[in-house]
Enzyme design. Structure first.
Site, short mmCIF file in Angstrom:
data_model
loop_
_atom_site.label_atom_id
_atom_site.label_comp_id
_atom_site.label_asym_id
_atom_site.label_seq_id
_atom_site.Cartn_x
_atom_site.Cartn_y
_atom_site.Cartn_z
N GLU A 367 0.36 -1.16 -0.12
CA GLU A 367 -0.02 -0.19 0.03
C GLU A 367 0.59 1.22 -0.09
OE1 GLU A 367 -2.87 -0.65 -1.14
OE2 GLU A 367 -3.38 -2.47 -0.22
N HIS A 454 -5.05 -5.68 -11.61
CA HIS A 454 -4.49 -6.63 -10.17
C HIS A 454 -4.26 -8.01 -11.19
CE1 HIS A 454 -6.56 -4.04 -7.78
NE2 HIS A 454 -5.76 -4.65 -6.41
#
Length: 552
Positions: A367, A454
């Site tokens: 992140e 992703h």
């Protein structure tokens, strides 16, 4: 903003199975701020190439930025921009040999040019060395809008509602020049807020042609992932004593703070405090005041900061010596984690039953790396560039995990192996053979850009594994891998340390917001040339690893 893993619309969330948590010992909480460099051997090169970045003090970085701002007009002329084009300085990197790489945004007729960002390369003596940009020609666009802004807003709301977003509302709308596809044209950029279907904050950017009214593009702005941690065992944390109370604030790493949202979905929350400086229990509870998730988040932020500083001389996400902050206990049973540029912060859900927080080390580093990407290449979060954005977070999170050398969470080429999202003990992603997750691509194809980011990240993750370790069967830190190649030709790795340096330099020096896989190949070859020389073993390995994932 990006979530850590992909969601599919109109499907129920799969519940994660319980995670085993062993008995953990408590260690002291307040420590010195020095990074643990003893663990860094796997993440650094033995030699220090002249093209590696130097660590700039805040004052030195500010001076370089101001100098670049003072000569934007001259620079625009040197690189052949048109009379209506201007440069806006965004970032700067200086190498050990004195070379400077200045990243600019561009405007045309006073309007922001989306996809017009570029990097100007200058020698230590001030000689112009070249420019990296997506739009090669002079930007020309008619700035007369034929479609009213209200229509663009309506279209953006419709796009958000089609994605099952809740509480959708237009947060902003502006005129821009859209140049990301190589054909500059006047457009509206509308940002829609609210919540996505799974509870993740919504920052949907919709680009509408201001002449035809056609929707050109859309992308999501939210990037999805001493104490006793749940995933990393007993760790030492840096905390701050305020009066008689300890705060989960790390003053040695840019002032990173960890806040409790206590099931909320907005705001900063409440800073975690403790009376005895012993944080968490090693087992997550469903309580909204539980410290264990906060302990994992703080540890992840600490190790990510140290990895970037020790490996790349980078001081914080913005490279300005200041930390972002972390928020835990987001929402109710929220099974994800995300980075958000608008708050410059990391946020973690508590997972199934509020007892499976997504705060493992690789999730935290993943992140925070979205933040690094947002202030460097700023890879647009859709299509191939979005896949490269996700892969960058996986690649540098892997580097962080190996750097940390934590006995409870050893380094590997698996992503999310600790958080058990799938409920069967399998990791979320595999770098040696991405298709093992059932959705990611092993190799590039012309349809790759249509995949969720992703999954379009697969070929870049595969490239990095092959560049680091090579193809074929092997065991690393007790984990078995068997990486294939597109044509069956064997690839020999150059080691993770060099592979990390090449990817980082490509990201910070040669990639732009619209870089696709072919551009990533060019960027990493340029990085390998700068670091190790054209025709070097490292350069040839980069070329071979890209060919092995069908990028030629």
């Amino acid at each position: 903003m990006s979530a850590f893993y992909a969601r599919h619309r109109r499907t129920a969330l799969a519940a994660a199975t319980a995670l085993a948590a062993g008995s953990l010992l408590v260690t002291a909480g307040t420590a010195t701020g020095a990074p643990d460099t003893a663990a860094a051997s796997a993440a650094q090169t033995a030699a220090v190439p002249a093209a590696m970045p130097v660590q700039l003090s805040p004052a030195a970085r500010t001076a370089l930025l101001k100098a670049a701002e003072g000569r934007t007009a001259d620079t625009a002329g040197k690189i052949g921009l048109g009379a209506q084009e201007e440069l806006v300085v965004r970032d700067v990197v200086q190498d050990r040999d004195g070379s400077v790489h200045t990243r600019y945004e561009r405007t045309f007729g006073g309007l922001p040019v989306l996809g017009g960002d570029l990097v100007v390369h200058t020698s230590g003596a001030g000689k112009h060395l070249g420019v990296t940009k997506n739009v090669k020609a002079e930007i020309k666009a008619d700035l007369t809008a034929e479609v009213p802004a209200a229509k663009a807003k309506t279209q953006a709301l419709s796009a958000s509602e089609a994605a099952d977003a809740e509480k959708s509302a237009v947060e902003s709308s502006r005129k821009v020049v859209w140049a990301a596809d190589g054909e500059p044209r006047l457009a509206y950029e509308t940002v829609v807020g609210g919540l996505q279907a799974d509870g993740t904050p919504n920052e949907l950017h919709v680009i509408t042609d201001a002449v035809s009214g056609e929707k050109i593009h859309e992308f999501q702005g939210v990037h999805t992932g001493t104490g006793k941690t749940m995933y990393s065992g007993s760790v030492t944390l840096n905390t701050t004593l305020s009066g008689s109370t300890y705060q989960l604030t790390d003053s040695t790493r840019g002032g990173h703070k960890t806040y409790n949202l206590a099931r909320g979905t907005s705001g900063t929350g409440t800073l975690f405090t403790d009376a005895d400086d012993i944080w968490g229990t090693g087992v997550a509870s469903s309580s909204s005041t539980d410290q264990t998730a906060a302990t994992d988040a703080a540890y992840g932020a600490q190790k990510t900061w140290d990895f970037y500083k020790s490996t790349f001389n980078r001081s914080g996400i913005r490279n300005d010596g200041k930390a972002a902050y972390s928020r835990v206990h987001y929402g109710n049973a929220y099974v994800n984690a995300f980075w958000q540029d608008s708050c410059f912060c990391m946020t973690y859900g508590d997972g199934s039953g509020n007892t499976h927080p997504l705060t493992s080390l690789d999730v935290a580093a993943h992140e925070m790396t979205h933040g690094v990407t947002s202030v460097t290449a700023k890879l647009t979060y859709s299509g191939e560039s979005g896949g490269l954005n996700e892969a960058t977070s996986d690649i540098l999170a892997t580097g962080t995990e190996f750097y940390a050398a934590n006995a409870t969470d050893t380094g590997d080429y698996l992503i999310g192996e600790k958080i058990n999202i799938n409920g069967n003990g399998t990791p979320l992603r595999y770098m040696d053979k991405p298709s093992k997750d059932g959705a990611s691509a092993d190799y590039w194809s012309s349809s790759l850009g249509s995949k969720d980011v992703h999954y379009s990240s697969g070929p870049a993750n595969h490239f990095f594994y092959l560049l680091s370790e090579g193809s074929g069967a092997k065991t690393i830190n007790g984990v078995s891998y068997n990486s294939p190649t597109y044509s069956g030709t064997a690839v020999t790795g150059i080691g993770r340390a060099k592979a990390l340096q090449i990817w980082y330099k490509a990201l910070t020096t040669y990639m732009t917001s619209t870089t696709k896989y072919a551009g990533a190949r060019t960027a990493t070859l340029s990085a390998a040339t700068s670091l190790y020389g054209s025709g070097s073993a490292e350069y040839n390995a980069v070329n071979a690893a890209w060919a092995a994932v069908n990028v030629k």
